[in-house]
Design a protein around this motif. Structure first.
Motif, PDB file in Angstrom:
ATOM      1  N   LEU A 171     -26.811  30.055  13.999  1.00 24.11           N
ATOM      2  CA  LEU A 171     -27.643  30.787  14.802  1.00 24.11           C
ATOM      3  C   LEU A 171     -27.924  32.181  14.292  1.00 24.11           C
ATOM      4  O   LEU A 171     -29.137  32.584  14.345  1.00 24.11           O
ATOM      5  CB  LEU A 171     -27.200  30.829  16.212  1.00 24.11           C
ATOM      6  CG  LEU A 171     -27.258  29.362  17.181  1.00 24.11           C
ATOM      7  CD1 LEU A 171     -26.560  29.564  18.233  1.00 24.11           C
ATOM      8  CD2 LEU A 171     -28.607  28.967  17.367  1.00 24.11           C
ATOM      9  N   THR A 172     -27.093  32.704  13.746  1.00 20.60           N
ATOM     10  CA  THR A 172     -27.104  34.228  13.179  1.00 20.60           C
ATOM     11  C   THR A 172     -28.123  33.991  11.782  1.00 20.60           C
ATOM     12  O   THR A 172     -28.892  34.673  11.630  1.00 20.60           O
ATOM     13  CB  THR A 172     -25.849  34.758  12.741  1.00 20.60           C
ATOM     14  OG1 THR A 172     -24.970  34.616  13.891  1.00 20.60           O
ATOM     15  CG2 THR A 172     -25.670  35.880  12.053  1.00 20.60           C
ATOM     16  N   PHE A 173     -27.877  32.953  11.108  1.00 19.43           N
ATOM     17  CA  PHE A 173     -28.767  32.538   9.850  1.00 19.43           C
ATOM     18  C   PHE A 173     -30.126  32.531  10.393  1.00 19.43           C
ATOM     19  O   PHE A 173     -31.300  33.077   9.817  1.00 19.43           O
ATOM     20  CB  PHE A 173     -28.329  31.413   9.092  1.00 19.43           C
ATOM     21  CG  PHE A 173     -27.282  31.705   8.231  1.00 19.43           C
ATOM     22  CD1 PHE A 173     -26.558  32.946   8.154  1.00 19.43           C
ATOM     23  CD2 PHE A 173     -26.609  30.554   7.455  1.00 19.43           C
ATOM     24  CE1 PHE A 173     -25.395  32.939   7.485  1.00 19.43           C
ATOM     25  CE2 PHE A 173     -25.515  30.749   6.643  1.00 19.43           C
ATOM     26  CZ  PHE A 173     -25.106  31.989   6.673  1.00 19.43           C
ATOM     27  N   ARG A 174     -30.335  31.632  11.647  1.00 16.25           N
ATOM     28  CA  ARG A 174     -31.717  31.319  12.094  1.00 16.25           C
ATOM     29  C   ARG A 174     -32.381  32.673  12.682  1.00 16.25           C
ATOM     30  O   ARG A 174     -33.453  32.991  12.474  1.00 16.25           O
ATOM     31  CB  ARG A 174     -31.587  30.361  13.126  1.00 16.25           C
ATOM     32  CG  ARG A 174     -33.000  29.959  13.924  1.00 16.25           C
ATOM     33  CD  ARG A 174     -32.678  29.249  15.243  1.00 16.25           C
ATOM     34  NE  ARG A 174     -33.734  28.687  15.917  1.00 16.25           N
ATOM     35  CZ  ARG A 174     -34.641  29.516  16.621  1.00 16.25           C
ATOM     36  NH1 ARG A 174     -34.565  31.104  16.531  1.00 16.25           N
ATOM     37  NH2 ARG A 174     -35.818  28.861  16.959  1.00 16.25           N
ATOM     38  N   ASP A 175     -31.721  33.384  13.408  1.00 15.20           N
ATOM     39  CA  ASP A 175     -32.202  34.769  14.054  1.00 15.20           C
ATOM     40  C   ASP A 175     -32.495  35.820  13.013  1.00 15.20           C
ATOM     41  O   ASP A 175     -33.171  36.801  13.151  1.00 15.20           O
ATOM     42  CB  ASP A 175     -31.366  35.111  15.106  1.00 15.20           C
ATOM     43  CG  ASP A 175     -30.926  34.286  16.287  1.00 15.20           C
ATOM     44  OD1 ASP A 175     -31.733  33.617  16.482  1.00 15.20           O
ATOM     45  OD2 ASP A 175     -30.092  34.414  17.053  1.00 15.20           O
ATOM     46  N   GLY A 176     -31.779  35.591  11.667  1.00 17.36           N
ATOM     47  CA  GLY A 176     -32.135  36.549  10.662  1.00 17.36           C
ATOM     48  C   GLY A 176     -32.999  36.198   9.804  1.00 17.36           C
ATOM     49  O   GLY A 176     -33.437  36.949   8.835  1.00 17.36           O
ATOM     50  N   THR A 177     -33.656  34.927  10.087  1.00 16.42           N
ATOM     51  CA  THR A 177     -34.879  34.530   9.144  1.00 16.42           C
ATOM     52  C   THR A 177     -35.981  35.583   8.932  1.00 16.42           C
ATOM     53  O   THR A 177     -36.661  35.857   8.131  1.00 16.42           O
ATOM     54  CB  THR A 177     -35.493  33.252   9.527  1.00 16.42           C
ATOM     55  OG1 THR A 177     -35.687  33.166  10.843  1.00 16.42           O
ATOM     56  CG2 THR A 177     -34.361  32.173   9.152  1.00 16.42           C
ATOM     57  N   PRO A 178     -36.353  36.403  10.097  1.00 15.56           N
ATOM     58  CA  PRO A 178     -37.396  37.371   9.908  1.00 15.56           C
ATOM     59  C   PRO A 178     -37.170  38.338   8.825  1.00 15.56           C
ATOM     60  O   PRO A 178     -37.872  38.658   7.979  1.00 15.56           O
ATOM     61  CB  PRO A 178     -37.511  37.988  11.466  1.00 15.56           C
ATOM     62  CG  PRO A 178     -37.016  36.909  12.408  1.00 15.56           C
ATOM     63  CD  PRO A 178     -36.049  36.260  11.660  1.00 15.56           C
ATOM     64  N   GLU A 179     -35.725  38.696   9.067  1.00  9.73           N
ATOM     65  CA  GLU A 179     -35.355  39.865   7.795  1.00  9.73           C
ATOM     66  C   GLU A 179     -35.343  39.340   6.541  1.00  9.73           C
ATOM     67  O   GLU A 179     -35.729  39.719   5.546  1.00  9.73           O
ATOM     68  CB  GLU A 179     -34.079  40.335   8.323  1.00  9.73           C
ATOM     69  CG  GLU A 179     -34.006  41.233   9.653  1.00  9.73           C
ATOM     70  CD  GLU A 179     -32.454  41.586   9.861  1.00  9.73           C
ATOM     71  OE1 GLU A 179     -32.458  42.518  10.990  1.00  9.73           O
ATOM     72  OE2 GLU A 179     -31.849  41.192   9.443  1.00  9.73           O
ATOM     73  N   LEU A 180     -34.925  37.881   6.374  1.00 14.00           N
ATOM     74  CA  LEU A 180     -34.724  37.364   4.963  1.00 14.00           C
ATOM     75  C   LEU A 180     -36.252  37.206   4.397  1.00 14.00           C
ATOM     76  O   LEU A 180     -36.479  37.255   3.353  1.00 14.00           O
ATOM     77  CB  LEU A 180     -34.169  36.178   5.331  1.00 14.00           C
ATOM     78  CG  LEU A 180     -32.417  36.146   5.421  1.00 14.00           C
ATOM     79  CD1 LEU A 180     -32.036  34.840   5.843  1.00 14.00           C
ATOM     80  CD2 LEU A 180     -31.558  36.978   4.639  1.00 14.00           C
ATOM     81  N   TYR A 181     -37.113  36.698   5.369  1.00 16.26           N
ATOM     82  CA  TYR A 181     -38.639  36.333   4.949  1.00 16.26           C
ATOM     83  C   TYR A 181     -39.102  37.767   4.524  1.00 16.26           C
ATOM     84  O   TYR A 181     -39.724  37.807   3.559  1.00 16.26           O
ATOM     85  CB  TYR A 181     -39.322  36.029   6.086  1.00 16.26           C
ATOM     86  CG  TYR A 181     -40.657  36.016   6.049  1.00 16.26           C
ATOM     87  CD1 TYR A 181     -41.108  34.988   4.693  1.00 16.26           C
ATOM     88  CD2 TYR A 181     -41.585  36.693   6.538  1.00 16.26           C
ATOM     89  CE1 TYR A 181     -42.652  34.836   4.655  1.00 16.26           C
ATOM     90  CE2 TYR A 181     -43.138  36.514   6.352  1.00 16.26           C
ATOM     91  CZ  TYR A 181     -43.398  35.594   5.380  1.00 16.26           C
ATOM     92  OH  TYR A 181     -44.679  35.432   5.091  1.00 16.26           O
ATOM     93  N   TYR A 182     -38.765  38.976   5.272  1.00 12.28           N
ATOM     94  CA  TYR A 182     -39.369  40.241   4.669  1.00 12.28           C
ATOM     95  C   TYR A 182     -38.928  40.673   3.559  1.00 12.28           C
ATOM     96  O   TYR A 182     -39.259  41.323   2.769  1.00 12.28           O
ATOM     97  CB  TYR A 182     -39.082  41.305   5.829  1.00 12.28           C
ATOM     98  CG  TYR A 182     -39.920  42.580   5.673  1.00 12.28           C
ATOM     99  CD1 TYR A 182     -41.185  42.576   5.564  1.00 12.28           C
ATOM    100  CD2 TYR A 182     -39.221  43.498   5.011  1.00 12.28           C
ATOM    101  CE1 TYR A 182     -41.819  43.953   5.226  1.00 12.28           C
ATOM    102  CE2 TYR A 182     -39.669  44.555   4.918  1.00 12.28           C
ATOM    103  CZ  TYR A 182     -40.908  45.051   4.585  1.00 12.28           C
ATOM    104  OH  TYR A 182     -41.583  46.081   4.248  1.00 12.28           O
ATOM    105  N   LEU A 183     -37.274  40.253   3.398  1.00 13.25           N
ATOM    106  CA  LEU A 183     -36.840  40.532   2.038  1.00 13.25           C
ATOM    107  C   LEU A 183     -37.462  39.893   1.056  1.00 13.25           C
ATOM    108  O   LEU A 183     -37.879  40.467  -0.159  1.00 13.25           O
ATOM    109  CB  LEU A 183     -35.588  40.163   2.112  1.00 13.25           C
ATOM    110  CG  LEU A 183     -34.426  40.506   0.942  1.00 13.25           C
ATOM    111  CD1 LEU A 183     -34.144  41.930   0.889  1.00 13.25           C
ATOM    112  CD2 LEU A 183     -33.387  39.618   0.871  1.00 13.25           C
ATOM    113  N   VAL A 184     -37.914  38.555   1.293  1.00 13.92           N
ATOM    114  CA  VAL A 184     -38.651  37.895  -0.140  1.00 13.92           C
ATOM    115  C   VAL A 184     -40.046  38.419  -0.321  1.00 13.92           C
ATOM    116  O   VAL A 184     -40.448  38.483  -1.533  1.00 13.92           O
ATOM    117  CB  VAL A 184     -38.546  36.333   0.458  1.00 13.92           C
ATOM    118  CG1 VAL A 184     -39.549  35.562  -0.327  1.00 13.92           C
ATOM    119  CG2 VAL A 184     -37.296  35.714   0.410  1.00 13.92           C
ATOM    120  N   ILE A 185     -40.783  38.795   0.690  1.00 10.61           N
ATOM    121  CA  ILE A 185     -42.078  38.989   0.669  1.00 10.61           C
ATOM    122  C   ILE A 185     -42.433  40.509   0.281  1.00 10.61           C
ATOM    123  O   ILE A 185     -43.488  40.831  -0.183  1.00 10.61           O
ATOM    124  CB  ILE A 185     -43.078  38.531   1.753  1.00 10.61           C
ATOM    125  CG1 ILE A 185     -42.827  39.294   2.927  1.00 10.61           C
ATOM    126  CG2 ILE A 185     -42.910  37.270   1.981  1.00 10.61           C
ATOM    127  CD1 ILE A 185     -43.778  39.209   4.168  1.00 10.61           C
TER     128      ILE A 185
END
Length: 256
Positions: A171-185
């Motif tokens: 769930l923490t990975f799931r909820d952290g996807t916006p931050e990870l996505y921004y890290l990537v783009i």
């Protein structure tokens, strides 16, 4: 015991879990590349002849994963082995075989903890390490207890007991996807809009798979309980097939 009658269903579940994990690995490949790019950008102006930080060793060379991606990958590897241990219970594996699997889980969780300790400032907010650090410690303690018990019933009890913590990690990975996505783009080298949309689709696929995985894992844990109802085994088969179909559809879409 109920799970001894669910060998085929647990095998279907294990296959479905491995299939969905393919998307997670693609996400982490993206995260690893972006993590290193952000770190290099932040340190671009520093004189390499005067500075060397051993804690940043994984950032200096393009070998393996940098710490954040490495920690997440080791954590997901531990989850994969966890599911194989649940399947091993259903298959009637020996205590020695289960011990080997749980020892691998403990090793991977410890490695994930070690990597988290070396995550550097990337100039982009990534909050996943803060809660996950505690969850990794809790999970490692539970699996350590299972190893000390060194008996099938101890393995069963502690594999079941570990699930809520492992669920929180997902769930923490799931909820952290916006931050990870921004890290990537947001890497220093400009990302074309078309690539951003592809990356968005990749992260969206991962979220859908995490949701389905959590649902199916919860059923698998119930099915692994001793003397559980046959309905849990049937539900595991149905949910595993749904997870596999979703993962297959996503794979086809990604390969277009």
């Amino acid at each position: 015991m109920a799970c001894s009658n669910g060998v085929r269903e647990f095998q279907v579940y294990s296959t479905a879990f491995d299939l969905q994990n393919e998307t997670a690995q693609k996400v982490l490949d993206k995260v690893a590349s972006a993590e290193r790019a952000h770190w290099e950008h932040l340190h671009d102006g520093k004189n390499p002849l005067k500075e060397f930080n051993p804690d940043d060793a994984a950032y200096y060379i393009n070998v393996g994963d940098p710490p954040l991606a490495g920690s997440m990958r080791k954590t997901l590897k531990a989850l994969t082995t966890y599911n194989r241990a649940l399947t091993g219970l259903a298959n009637g594996e020996s205590a020695d075989a289960l011990t080997a699997k749980i020892s691998t889980i403990v090793t991977d969780l410890a490695g994930a903890q070690e990597d988290l300790a070396h995550v550097a400032n990337l100039g982009v907010a990534v909050t996943i390490p803060t809660p996950v650090k505690g969850y990794l410690g809790t999970a490692k303690t539970i699996f350590g207890t299972a190893l000390r018990g060194a008996a099938r019933q101890s393995f069963r009890e502690n594999l079941i007991r570990a699930y809520p913590t492992l669920k929180q990690i997902l769930l923490t990975f799931r909820d952290g996807t916006p931050e990870l996505y921004y890290l990537v783009i947001s890497v220093p080298k400009r990302v074309p809009k078309e690539q951003m949309l592809k990356d968005r689709d990749l992260f969206a696929s991962w979220v859908l798979l995490i949701d389905s995985t959590i649902k199916t894992m919860e059923i698998a844990v119930k099915a692994a309980m001793q003397n559980g109802p046959r309905a849990d085994i049937d539900a595991l088969a149905e949910s595993s097939i749904e997870l596999r179909i979703l993962a297959e559809k996503i794979r086809v879409e990604q390969n277009r």
